[in-house]
Design an enzyme around this catalytic site. Structure first.
Site, PDB file in Angstrom:
ATOM      1  N   HIS A  53      18.819  44.193  69.040  1.00  0.00           N
ATOM      2  CA  HIS A  53      18.671  44.576  67.653  1.00  0.00           C
ATOM      3  C   HIS A  53      19.183  44.414  66.308  1.00  0.00           C
ATOM      4  O   HIS A  53      18.926  44.193  65.312  1.00  0.00           O
ATOM      5  CB  HIS A  53      17.355  44.863  67.599  1.00  0.00           C
ATOM      6  CG  HIS A  53      16.183  45.549  66.437  1.00  0.00           C
ATOM      7  ND1 HIS A  53      15.697  44.496  65.653  1.00  0.00           N
ATOM      8  CD2 HIS A  53      16.306  47.202  65.834  1.00  0.00           C
ATOM      9  CE1 HIS A  53      15.435  45.585  64.952  1.00  0.00           C
ATOM     10  NE2 HIS A  53      15.521  46.812  64.656  1.00  0.00           N
ATOM     11  N   HIS A  77      21.155  52.086  62.189  1.00  0.00           N
ATOM     12  CA  HIS A  77      19.702  51.818  61.591  1.00  0.00           C
ATOM     13  C   HIS A  77      18.875  52.765  62.582  1.00  0.00           C
ATOM     14  O   HIS A  77      18.274  53.961  61.846  1.00  0.00           O
ATOM     15  CB  HIS A  77      19.198  50.851  60.469  1.00  0.00           C
ATOM     16  CG  HIS A  77      18.369  50.946  61.872  1.00  0.00           C
ATOM     17  ND1 HIS A  77      18.940  49.020  62.502  1.00  0.00           N
ATOM     18  CD2 HIS A  77      17.130  50.213  61.882  1.00  0.00           C
ATOM     19  CE1 HIS A  77      17.906  48.577  62.935  1.00  0.00           C
ATOM     20  NE2 HIS A  77      16.620  49.306  63.009  1.00  0.00           N
ATOM     21  N   GLU A  81      16.984  57.811  64.931  1.00  0.00           N
ATOM     22  CA  GLU A  81      15.731  58.017  65.848  1.00  0.00           C
ATOM     23  C   GLU A  81      15.303  58.155  67.003  1.00  0.00           C
ATOM     24  O   GLU A  81      14.976  59.188  67.716  1.00  0.00           O
ATOM     25  CB  GLU A  81      14.496  56.914  64.911  1.00  0.00           C
ATOM     26  CG  GLU A  81      13.399  57.608  64.658  1.00  0.00           C
ATOM     27  CD  GLU A  81      12.491  56.235  63.888  1.00  0.00           C
ATOM     28  OE1 GLU A  81      13.096  55.600  63.830  1.00  0.00           O
ATOM     29  OE2 GLU A  81      11.318  56.378  63.300  1.00  0.00           O
ATOM     30  N   ASP A  82      15.582  56.663  67.417  1.00  0.00           N
ATOM     31  CA  ASP A  82      15.595  56.244  68.887  1.00  0.00           C
ATOM     32  C   ASP A  82      16.908  57.038  70.249  1.00  0.00           C
ATOM     33  O   ASP A  82      16.428  56.864  71.068  1.00  0.00           O
ATOM     34  CB  ASP A  82      15.670  55.040  69.218  1.00  0.00           C
ATOM     35  CG  ASP A  82      14.539  54.934  68.616  1.00  0.00           C
ATOM     36  OD1 ASP A  82      13.617  54.835  68.398  1.00  0.00           O
ATOM     37  OD2 ASP A  82      14.783  53.403  68.087  1.00  0.00           O
ATOM     38  N   ASP A 149      15.401  45.071  58.861  1.00  0.00           N
ATOM     39  CA  ASP A 149      15.064  45.119  59.794  1.00  0.00           C
ATOM     40  C   ASP A 149      13.628  45.315  60.266  1.00  0.00           C
ATOM     41  O   ASP A 149      13.155  44.288  61.227  1.00  0.00           O
ATOM     42  CB  ASP A 149      14.439  46.961  60.160  1.00  0.00           C
ATOM     43  CG  ASP A 149      14.173  47.595  61.054  1.00  0.00           C
ATOM     44  OD1 ASP A 149      14.447  47.244  61.952  1.00  0.00           O
ATOM     45  OD2 ASP A 149      13.047  48.325  60.880  1.00  0.00           O
ATOM     46  N   ASP A 269       1.813  22.424  42.890  1.00  0.00           N
ATOM     47  CA  ASP A 269       2.632  22.894  42.762  1.00  0.00           C
ATOM     48  C   ASP A 269       3.558  22.963  44.164  1.00  0.00           C
ATOM     49  O   ASP A 269       4.268  23.570  44.939  1.00  0.00           O
ATOM     50  CB  ASP A 269       3.633  24.051  41.898  1.00  0.00           C
ATOM     51  CG  ASP A 269       2.705  24.772  42.489  1.00  0.00           C
ATOM     52  OD1 ASP A 269       1.899  25.047  42.867  1.00  0.00           O
ATOM     53  OD2 ASP A 269       2.854  26.149  42.161  1.00  0.00           O
TER      54      ASP A 269
END
Ligand code: MN
Length: 525
Positions: A53, A77, A81-82, A149, A269
């Site tokens: 990821h 990133h 957090e994880d 993300d 369009d």
């Protein structure tokens, strides 16, 4: 690292190679190793090792033209957090700026998950909302990383349970697509919308896709003739140009159909021709040439070059009628405008030495930052005040990231996006028309709320339903969105409440339609 991820890693490094120095490329490898170790043992819902990821997110950021710090933050990133990783670890290894970005991304997702599990929601919601704003305001790159993300998460949505798919898809349409739009990132906005919509309403998505394919099949050949004609004419005038066809996205077709009563014949369009030239003056030259070749529909000529859209988008638009009665939309722009329309603010970070948005804005203020993007500067000033603990009013906090939109929440914390001035019934119909149908009352922020009182940013709305409660004629005065109005009208018709009224309004509508027709005919002649 698994075989697939080894390939992914090599691909990322190869894609990055042309844009970053040797030293920066080495730091990318370093970050990959660090994140792989931190996420070791964790798996994605697809069953792949988790690192797949962040590798994809970083690849997207390289593709968007982001600076090295954003790419490194993209790789890292999810570590704070994880995993066991600490803020300080990242700062020590990758520097203050990268740590700041990773932290910002973490803050945003925490703010969001906070919203999701609110018990005593009101004060928290506001707090979370401002946290979100602070994170955004300090550095616009945080939001761009968040978008990458989200884009990757959407592309792997098939592995999640249905309920979660729906939730993520809806949230993407409500929050992330408008954010991409705000940053002028047209291509990203479209990709997010298409993916999200295909999950949110798969039946409608398929139906429209087929409808569009049928339509396009008919007109592509005719359009080819127009294209040749235009190219010949432009060559005569010695203009350097490039012509491309662009096909409308399924989601924007869906949105437009809602506006024109569902008739695809009213959409001009579906396919447009894009003329890309070197200089701004040439755009107007091309417009003049097109108008001398074909009859323009006067009301549809748009000059977004002299007056850019609020997100900085620039182009000339015109819709013309060809001698064989074909209606064709043209979009005329320079290469530079085209680049901005596709990539938006992100494109400006490439090769950019500026480290923070503040420097970035300083450097761009007088040059290319569009005047209409002043909301970024506005956001900055709020952030400075917040940091210095100065009192700020609620108005100031509602920075015009979304000038004319508000964000409201369901009691569960699901976020919904409505136009400013929207009423509770607009919210109810947005949630579900079957729920709206049985509305008995509303509780907003835990207080009974009248039907005709507009909602405010950050409101938490509970719809009180009764099985025997049915839509009333008076509700027509208490909805503001097209969506709610259409759904309500359908329901009223179904239960036979708007028999007589429909007659009166339909006569009036017929009259105004006839007037419109006359006008259009006059244009044709
Ligand atoms: Mn992530």
């Amino acid at each position: 690292m698994s075989y697939n991820n080894t390939i992914k890693r090599l691909k990322l490094l190869e894609n990055a190679k042309p844009y970053y120095s040797e030293k920066q490329l080495a730091s990318i490898e370093h970050a990959i190793d660090f994140a792989s170790k931190a996420h070791a043992g964790q798996k994605r819902a697809s069953g792949e090792p988790y690192i797949s990821h962040p590798l994809s997110v970083a690849d997207i950021l390289v593709d968007w033209g982001m600076d090295i710090d954003s790419v490194l933050a993209g790789i890292l990133h999810d570590t704070i957090e994880d995993t066991e990783t600490l803020d300080a670890d990242i700062e020590k290894l990758f520097g203050k700026d990268v740590a700041f970005l990773v932290n910002g991304v973490t803050k945003v997702s925490k703010a969001r998950s906070g919203m999701r599990n609110l018990d005593n929601y009101l004060p928290q919601t506001k707090d979370n909302l401002s946290k979100l704003l602070i994170a955004v305001g300090q550095d616009i790159r945080v939001i761009i990383i968040k978008l990458a993300d989200r884009q990757h998460n959407l592309s792997t949505l098939q592995y999640l349970p249905k309920k979660k798919q729906q939730k993520i898809a809806r949230e993407s349409l409500e929050v992330f697509a408008p954010m991409a739009d705000r940053l002028g990132m047209g291509r990203v906005r479209m990709q997010i919308e298409e993916l999200a919509f295909s999950y949110l309403d798969p039946v409608e998505f398929k139906k429209l896709k087929i409808l569009m394919r049928k339509r396009l099949g008919k007109s592509t050949r005719k359009l080819g003739e127009v294209r040749v004609q235009v190219e010949t004419e432009l060559k005569k005038h010695n203009i350097k140009f490039e012509v491309n066809g662009r096909v409308k996205s399924v989601y924007s077709l869906h949105k437009k159909l809602q506006k024109v009563d569902g008739n695809i014949d009213n959409i001009y369009d579906l396919m447009a021709l894009r003329v890309i030239v070197d200089k701004k003056e040439d755009c107007y030259l091309v417009l003049g040439i097109l108008h001398s070749l074909y009859q323009p529909m006067i009301s549809r000529i748009k000059d977004y070059i002299s007056t850019p859209k609020p997100n900085g988008y620039q182009s000339l638009h015109t819709t013309v009628i060809t001698p064989n009665e074909q209606i064709v939309e043209f979009q005329i722009r320079t290469q530079e405008m085209h680049e901005y329309a596709e990539r938006g603010l992100a494109a400006n970070f490439h090769y950019n030495e500026q480290k923070t948005t503040k420097d970035y804005i300083k450097s761009k203020k007088s040059s290319t930052l569009p005047a209409n993007m002043q909301w970024i500067t506005q956001l900055q000033s709020v952030v400075t005040k917040l940091k210095q603990d100065e009192k700020i009013s609620k108005d100031q906090l509602n920075v015009d990231l979304f000038v004319d939109r508000i964000f409201v929440y369901s009691p569960k914390g699901d976020i919904y996006n409505l136009p400013e001035g929207a009423l509770p019934l607009d919210f109810a119909y947005l949630v579900h028309s079957d729920i709206a149908k049985h509305t008995y009352g509303f509780r907003v922020n835990n207080k009974i709320h009248p039907f005709d009182k507009p909602l405010q940013n950050g409101d938490v709305i509970e719809i009180i339903t009764r099985k025997l409660s049915l839509p009333k004629q008076a509700w027509q005065e208490m909805v503001t969105t097209t969506h709610a109005r259409n759904k309500l009208r359908g329901q009223l018709r179904q239960i036979g409440v708007i028999g007589i009224i429909t007659n009166a309004t339909s006569i009036m509508r017929r009259k105004s339609d006839r007037k419109k027709e006359k006008e259009e005919n006059a244009i044709k002649k």
